[in-house]
Write a protein that holds these residues in place. Structure first.
Motif, PDB file in Angstrom:
ATOM      1  N   ILE A 130       0.742  -1.183  -0.160  1.00 56.62           N
ATOM      2  CA  ILE A 130       0.020  -0.077   0.014  1.00 56.62           C
ATOM      3  C   ILE A 130       0.782   1.331   0.035  1.00 56.62           C
ATOM      4  O   ILE A 130       0.730   2.165  -0.640  1.00 56.62           O
ATOM      5  CB  ILE A 130      -0.972   0.106   1.190  1.00 56.62           C
ATOM      6  CG1 ILE A 130      -2.135  -1.055   1.236  1.00 56.62           C
ATOM      7  CG2 ILE A 130      -1.681   1.478   1.241  1.00 56.62           C
ATOM      8  CD1 ILE A 130      -2.781  -1.414   2.306  1.00 56.62           C
ATOM      9  N   SER A 174     -12.669   0.903  -4.737  1.00 58.78           N
ATOM     10  CA  SER A 174     -12.863   0.245  -3.413  1.00 58.78           C
ATOM     11  C   SER A 174     -11.992   0.884  -2.317  1.00 58.78           C
ATOM     12  O   SER A 174     -12.118   0.645  -1.252  1.00 58.78           O
ATOM     13  CB  SER A 174     -12.285  -1.093  -3.458  1.00 58.78           C
ATOM     14  OG  SER A 174     -10.811  -1.177  -3.817  1.00 58.78           O
ATOM     15  N   PHE A 175     -11.073   1.952  -2.676  1.00 58.26           N
ATOM     16  CA  PHE A 175     -10.386   2.602  -1.768  1.00 58.26           C
ATOM     17  C   PHE A 175     -11.122   3.771  -1.327  1.00 58.26           C
ATOM     18  O   PHE A 175     -10.644   4.290  -0.223  1.00 58.26           O
ATOM     19  CB  PHE A 175      -9.144   2.944  -2.497  1.00 58.26           C
ATOM     20  CG  PHE A 175      -7.992   3.750  -1.565  1.00 58.26           C
ATOM     21  CD1 PHE A 175      -7.417   3.038  -0.440  1.00 58.26           C
ATOM     22  CD2 PHE A 175      -7.959   5.061  -1.644  1.00 58.26           C
ATOM     23  CE1 PHE A 175      -6.537   3.767   0.493  1.00 58.26           C
ATOM     24  CE2 PHE A 175      -6.896   5.820  -0.862  1.00 58.26           C
ATOM     25  CZ  PHE A 175      -6.230   5.244   0.267  1.00 58.26           C
ATOM     26  N   PRO A 230     -13.996   4.382   0.635  1.00 60.63           N
ATOM     27  CA  PRO A 230     -14.216   4.288   2.081  1.00 60.63           C
ATOM     28  C   PRO A 230     -13.000   4.445   2.892  1.00 60.63           C
ATOM     29  O   PRO A 230     -12.913   5.135   4.064  1.00 60.63           O
ATOM     30  CB  PRO A 230     -14.868   2.971   2.203  1.00 60.63           C
ATOM     31  CG  PRO A 230     -15.464   2.527   0.820  1.00 60.63           C
ATOM     32  CD  PRO A 230     -14.088   3.061  -0.119  1.00 60.63           C
ATOM     33  N   VAL A 231     -11.867   3.806   2.625  1.00 62.56           N
ATOM     34  CA  VAL A 231     -10.737   4.214   3.281  1.00 62.56           C
ATOM     35  C   VAL A 231     -10.334   5.509   3.408  1.00 62.56           C
ATOM     36  O   VAL A 231      -9.920   6.098   4.401  1.00 62.56           O
ATOM     37  CB  VAL A 231      -9.565   3.153   2.832  1.00 62.56           C
ATOM     38  CG1 VAL A 231      -8.189   3.499   3.481  1.00 62.56           C
ATOM     39  CG2 VAL A 231      -9.981   1.576   2.773  1.00 62.56           C
ATOM     40  N   PHE A 232     -10.462   6.215   2.214  1.00 63.36           N
ATOM     41  CA  PHE A 232     -10.122   7.562   1.946  1.00 63.36           C
ATOM     42  C   PHE A 232     -10.993   8.704   2.716  1.00 63.36           C
ATOM     43  O   PHE A 232     -10.550   9.420   3.550  1.00 63.36           O
ATOM     44  CB  PHE A 232     -10.195   7.860   0.431  1.00 63.36           C
ATOM     45  CG  PHE A 232      -9.412   9.135  -0.104  1.00 63.36           C
ATOM     46  CD1 PHE A 232      -9.918  10.491   0.529  1.00 63.36           C
ATOM     47  CD2 PHE A 232      -8.213   9.038  -0.531  1.00 63.36           C
ATOM     48  CE1 PHE A 232      -9.168  11.554   0.112  1.00 63.36           C
ATOM     49  CE2 PHE A 232      -7.432  10.357  -1.125  1.00 63.36           C
ATOM     50  CZ  PHE A 232      -8.031  11.527  -0.537  1.00 63.36           C
ATOM     51  N   HIS A 266     -12.537   7.722   5.301  1.00 60.35           N
ATOM     52  CA  HIS A 266     -12.135   7.509   6.658  1.00 60.35           C
ATOM     53  C   HIS A 266     -10.767   8.376   7.134  1.00 60.35           C
ATOM     54  O   HIS A 266     -10.812   8.997   8.134  1.00 60.35           O
ATOM     55  CB  HIS A 266     -11.924   6.065   7.325  1.00 60.35           C
ATOM     56  CG  HIS A 266     -11.760   5.721   8.503  1.00 60.35           C
ATOM     57  ND1 HIS A 266     -12.980   5.892   9.474  1.00 60.35           N
ATOM     58  CD2 HIS A 266     -10.667   5.493   9.200  1.00 60.35           C
ATOM     59  CE1 HIS A 266     -12.409   5.476  10.858  1.00 60.35           C
ATOM     60  NE2 HIS A 266     -11.157   5.301  10.602  1.00 60.35           N
ATOM     61  N   MET A 267      -9.943   8.289   6.221  1.00 57.71           N
ATOM     62  CA  MET A 267      -8.598   9.077   6.772  1.00 57.71           C
ATOM     63  C   MET A 267      -9.037  10.616   6.528  1.00 57.71           C
ATOM     64  O   MET A 267      -8.407  11.322   7.500  1.00 57.71           O
ATOM     65  CB  MET A 267      -7.682   8.760   5.350  1.00 57.71           C
ATOM     66  CG  MET A 267      -6.876   7.253   5.585  1.00 57.71           C
ATOM     67  SD  MET A 267      -5.976   6.959   3.928  1.00 57.71           S
ATOM     68  CE  MET A 267      -5.262   8.463   3.697  1.00 57.71           C
ATOM     69  N   TRP A 273     -10.669  11.194   9.864  1.00 50.57           N
ATOM     70  CA  TRP A 273      -9.655  11.328  10.905  1.00 50.57           C
ATOM     71  C   TRP A 273      -8.740  12.508  10.983  1.00 50.57           C
ATOM     72  O   TRP A 273      -8.751  13.179  12.092  1.00 50.57           O
ATOM     73  CB  TRP A 273      -8.734   9.911  10.683  1.00 50.57           C
ATOM     74  CG  TRP A 273      -7.972   9.971  11.774  1.00 50.57           C
ATOM     75  CD1 TRP A 273      -7.921   9.414  13.223  1.00 50.57           C
ATOM     76  CD2 TRP A 273      -6.481  10.703  11.825  1.00 50.57           C
ATOM     77  NE1 TRP A 273      -6.907   9.647  13.791  1.00 50.57           N
ATOM     78  CE2 TRP A 273      -5.912  10.274  13.293  1.00 50.57           C
ATOM     79  CE3 TRP A 273      -5.843  11.100  11.012  1.00 50.57           C
ATOM     80  CZ2 TRP A 273      -4.605  10.674  13.594  1.00 50.57           C
ATOM     81  CZ3 TRP A 273      -4.587  11.637  11.415  1.00 50.57           C
ATOM     82  CH2 TRP A 273      -4.003  11.386  12.657  1.00 50.57           C
TER      83      TRP A 273
END
Length: 109
Positions: free
Chosen positions: A17, A91-92, A94-96, A98-99, A102
C-alpha cells in the motif's frame, strides 16, 4: 548492544500500500479525481498547484500501472485524455473517506 540476527518480518500488505500510494502527490490526485470530479491532466495540474508537469505525468502513470486509475484517450485534436478510478481505486474510497474524517477531527488544520 548486540544486533539481532533475526530480522523483523515486514507486513507485505502495508508495504505494498505504501509503495502504491506513497508518491508525493498520489493521495491528492485520487482526492481530486474522486471528490472534486476533476479528470483531465490540465485540471489536475491547476488544482494541485505546485506539481510539475513531469511529476504529475509520473504519478498518473504509476497509479495507472498499479491499477488505481484508468486513462482514456479520446483520440482528438487537441488531445483530450481523462483519468478515472478503476474498480480497485473505487474500493479505496471508504478508506480515503475515513482518513479524511480522521484528519478533520485530529489534525486541527
Amino acid at each position: 548492544m548486540k544486533k539481532s540476527t533475526q530480522s523483523i518480518e515486514r507486513c507485505k500488505t502495508v508495504s505494498t500500500i505504501q509503495k502504491i500510494l506513497g508518491g508525493k502527490w498520489k493521495i491528492e490526485i485520487i482526492y481530486y479525481i474522486t471528490f472534486k470530479d476533476i479528470h483531465r491532466f490540465g485540471e489536475l495540474r491547476r488544482a494541485i498547484g505546485d506539481i510539475t508537469e513531469s511529476s504529475l505525468t509520473k504519478q498518473l502513470r504509476e497509479l495507472e500501472a498499479d491499477g488505481f486509475i484508468s486513462r482514456y484517450d479520446f483520440k482528438e485534436v487537441p488531445p483530450h485524455v481523462e483519468y478515472n478510478l478503476t474498480s480497485l481505486g473505487e474500493s479505496f474510497i471508504p478508506v480515503f473517506e475515513h482518513m479524511k474524517r480522521w484528519g478533520d477531527e485530529n489534525l486541527n488544520i
